[in-house]
Design a protein around this motif. Sequence first.
Motif, PDB file in Angstrom:
ATOM      1  N   ILE A  74      53.002  -8.471  20.626  1.00  0.00           N
ATOM      2  CA  ILE A  74      52.153  -7.875  19.590  1.00  0.00           C
ATOM      3  C   ILE A  74      51.381  -8.948  18.808  1.00  0.00           C
ATOM      4  O   ILE A  74      51.182  -8.829  17.604  1.00  0.00           O
ATOM      5  CB  ILE A  74      52.979  -6.988  18.643  1.00  0.00           C
ATOM      6  CG1 ILE A  74      54.114  -7.780  17.979  1.00  0.00           C
ATOM      7  CG2 ILE A  74      53.532  -5.780  19.377  1.00  0.00           C
ATOM      8  CD1 ILE A  74      54.848  -6.992  16.908  1.00  0.00           C
ATOM      9  N   PHE A  75      50.935  -9.972  19.503  1.00  0.00           N
ATOM     10  CA  PHE A  75      50.152 -11.058  18.889  1.00  0.00           C
ATOM     11  C   PHE A  75      50.905 -11.684  17.715  1.00  0.00           C
ATOM     12  O   PHE A  75      50.325 -11.990  16.672  1.00  0.00           O
ATOM     13  CB  PHE A  75      48.792 -10.533  18.405  1.00  0.00           C
ATOM     14  CG  PHE A  75      47.895 -10.041  19.499  1.00  0.00           C
ATOM     15  CD1 PHE A  75      47.217 -10.929  20.316  1.00  0.00           C
ATOM     16  CD2 PHE A  75      47.716  -8.679  19.717  1.00  0.00           C
ATOM     17  CE1 PHE A  75      46.381 -10.482  21.335  1.00  0.00           C
ATOM     18  CE2 PHE A  75      46.881  -8.211  20.735  1.00  0.00           C
ATOM     19  CZ  PHE A  75      46.219  -9.122  21.547  1.00  0.00           C
ATOM     20  N   GLU A  76      52.205 -11.888  17.875  1.00  0.00           N
ATOM     21  CA  GLU A  76      53.029 -12.393  16.780  1.00  0.00           C
ATOM     22  C   GLU A  76      53.337 -13.890  16.885  1.00  0.00           C
ATOM     23  O   GLU A  76      54.001 -14.454  16.025  1.00  0.00           O
ATOM     24  CB  GLU A  76      54.350 -11.627  16.742  1.00  0.00           C
ATOM     25  CG  GLU A  76      55.161 -11.805  18.026  1.00  0.00           C
ATOM     26  CD  GLU A  76      56.513 -11.127  17.962  1.00  0.00           C
ATOM     27  OE1 GLU A  76      56.965 -10.789  16.851  1.00  0.00           O
ATOM     28  OE2 GLU A  76      57.123 -10.953  19.020  1.00  0.00           O
ATOM     29  N   SER A  77      52.874 -14.526  17.960  1.00  0.00           N
ATOM     30  CA  SER A  77      53.197 -15.933  18.189  1.00  0.00           C
ATOM     31  C   SER A  77      52.742 -16.824  17.028  1.00  0.00           C
ATOM     32  O   SER A  77      51.584 -16.782  16.605  1.00  0.00           O
ATOM     33  CB  SER A  77      52.531 -16.404  19.487  1.00  0.00           C
ATOM     34  OG  SER A  77      52.492 -17.814  19.554  1.00  0.00           O
ATOM     35  N   GLN A  78      53.640 -17.657  16.546  1.00  0.00           N
ATOM     36  CA  GLN A  78      53.301 -18.589  15.473  1.00  0.00           C
ATOM     37  C   GLN A  78      52.347 -19.670  15.974  1.00  0.00           C
ATOM     38  O   GLN A  78      51.519 -20.176  15.229  1.00  0.00           O
ATOM     39  CB  GLN A  78      54.579 -19.208  14.910  1.00  0.00           C
ATOM     40  CG  GLN A  78      55.428 -18.217  14.134  1.00  0.00           C
ATOM     41  CD  GLN A  78      56.702 -18.838  13.608  1.00  0.00           C
ATOM     42  OE1 GLN A  78      57.457 -19.454  14.359  1.00  0.00           O
ATOM     43  NE2 GLN A  78      56.942 -18.687  12.318  1.00  0.00           N
ATOM     44  N   ILE A  79      52.466 -20.012  17.247  1.00  0.00           N
ATOM     45  CA  ILE A  79      51.553 -20.990  17.842  1.00  0.00           C
ATOM     46  C   ILE A  79      50.143 -20.422  17.862  1.00  0.00           C
ATOM     47  O   ILE A  79      49.163 -21.102  17.517  1.00  0.00           O
ATOM     48  CB  ILE A  79      52.011 -21.353  19.276  1.00  0.00           C
ATOM     49  CG1 ILE A  79      53.367 -22.048  19.244  1.00  0.00           C
ATOM     50  CG2 ILE A  79      50.973 -22.240  19.967  1.00  0.00           C
ATOM     51  CD1 ILE A  79      53.958 -22.311  20.615  1.00  0.00           C
ATOM     52  N   PHE A  80      50.028 -19.159  18.253  1.00  0.00           N
ATOM     53  CA  PHE A  80      48.731 -18.489  18.285  1.00  0.00           C
ATOM     54  C   PHE A  80      48.164 -18.359  16.871  1.00  0.00           C
ATOM     55  O   PHE A  80      46.972 -18.593  16.635  1.00  0.00           O
ATOM     56  CB  PHE A  80      48.885 -17.104  18.923  1.00  0.00           C
ATOM     57  CG  PHE A  80      47.637 -16.258  18.876  1.00  0.00           C
ATOM     58  CD1 PHE A  80      46.481 -16.641  19.538  1.00  0.00           C
ATOM     59  CD2 PHE A  80      47.626 -15.057  18.164  1.00  0.00           C
ATOM     60  CE1 PHE A  80      45.337 -15.858  19.496  1.00  0.00           C
ATOM     61  CE2 PHE A  80      46.489 -14.270  18.117  1.00  0.00           C
ATOM     62  CZ  PHE A  80      45.337 -14.675  18.790  1.00  0.00           C
ATOM     63  N   GLU A  81      49.007 -18.001  15.927  1.00  0.00           N
ATOM     64  CA  GLU A  81      48.569 -17.847  14.544  1.00  0.00           C
ATOM     65  C   GLU A  81      48.023 -19.166  14.000  1.00  0.00           C
ATOM     66  O   GLU A  81      46.991 -19.200  13.310  1.00  0.00           O
ATOM     67  CB  GLU A  81      49.730 -17.362  13.683  1.00  0.00           C
ATOM     68  CG  GLU A  81      49.356 -17.056  12.244  1.00  0.00           C
ATOM     69  CD  GLU A  81      50.509 -16.485  11.456  1.00  0.00           C
ATOM     70  OE1 GLU A  81      50.281 -16.076  10.296  1.00  0.00           O
ATOM     71  OE2 GLU A  81      51.641 -16.443  11.982  1.00  0.00           O
ATOM     72  N   ALA A  82      48.694 -20.268  14.313  1.00  0.00           N
ATOM     73  CA  ALA A  82      48.231 -21.584  13.868  1.00  0.00           C
ATOM     74  C   ALA A  82      46.897 -21.944  14.521  1.00  0.00           C
ATOM     75  O   ALA A  82      46.013 -22.540  13.893  1.00  0.00           O
ATOM     76  CB  ALA A  82      49.285 -22.638  14.201  1.00  0.00           C
ATOM     77  N   PHE A  83      46.733 -21.576  15.784  1.00  0.00           N
ATOM     78  CA  PHE A  83      45.479 -21.823  16.501  1.00  0.00           C
ATOM     79  C   PHE A  83      44.315 -21.102  15.822  1.00  0.00           C
ATOM     80  O   PHE A  83      43.211 -21.650  15.702  1.00  0.00           O
ATOM     81  CB  PHE A  83      45.619 -21.349  17.953  1.00  0.00           C
ATOM     82  CG  PHE A  83      44.330 -21.235  18.693  1.00  0.00           C
ATOM     83  CD1 PHE A  83      43.731 -22.354  19.280  1.00  0.00           C
ATOM     84  CD2 PHE A  83      43.682 -20.007  18.809  1.00  0.00           C
ATOM     85  CE1 PHE A  83      42.523 -22.250  19.957  1.00  0.00           C
ATOM     86  CE2 PHE A  83      42.476 -19.892  19.491  1.00  0.00           C
ATOM     87  CZ  PHE A  83      41.893 -21.012  20.067  1.00  0.00           C
TER      88      PHE A  83
END
Length: 298
Positions: A74-83
């Motif tokens: 559900i687009f919850e990745s912290q790596i993705f969020e930081a990106f």
Amino acid sequence: MLKLNQQVRIQVDDVFIQYHIFDVNQPVMVTFSPYSEPITEEQISSGKSAWGFELFAKRQLNVVAFNHIGKNNIFESQIFEAFLVDFGKQLTLFPSRIGYGASLGGFAVALYAKTLGLDRALLLMPVSTFNQSIAPWEPKTFSHSRGVGLDASGCTIPLTIIYDPLFVPDKLHKERFASCVKVLTITGVGHRVLRALRDLNMLSSVVLEYREGDINSDNFYQRTRNRRNLSYYFKHIRTVNTGKLTNKRLMIIYRHKLAYHLKNLDVNPKKIITKLKVSLSKKVIRLMKIFRLQPLRN
């Protein structure tokens, strides 16, 4: 930095990103995929496009498409969020940034609207949160994930939301978005708004119209009247209104349903026969339970 005038495909943790910037002087569409449209590693390798990408790219319109990889994502990745923090800063070179997402995609658009610097967004049947304690009515909950702490209802940009008001979960989610400035409804299709607009040959024109500014409400409602030609419309409208419909209204629904089936008898007769067999079997089982009969044994 963003690469211009070329298609770019990258992966950040469990999210596939595909974008094409044709003209930095034009708006950029930022899309997020619905829960039903995950992409796999194999599909990415074979060149499959991210959800929403082709709609804009084939018209040479700026687009950045985010697609979740695999189910229960559900687009919850912290790596993705930081990106996204750095990526959002790069989007400031466009005159405007417009979000578009459906279901899970609507959740992600609203959740990351501030980070990406979005100006406004079109959301189809958006989910506001997957937190069961906040939204016990939401069919898809992920108590094991970081997603339980994510709530998109705090989105502050102007939202246009399209949903079915008879579908209770979507209605309750919609009511949590305080920044919703316009609502368009398509009654009787449940959580199939995306599919219904596509089946009515409306999806592309509605989304592109929104990109240009706003969706004409009168035209929208005139076109959605054709939903009576959608098979799942009859099933849903009857289910959600059990015990509430007048006899007159029921007769109208059954008349249109009969007309639909008569019109489509030659489409898939095997499917119709199978449905009749299943329906008959259910009725037999129900009668056996009522009269406490035991099935015959050889």
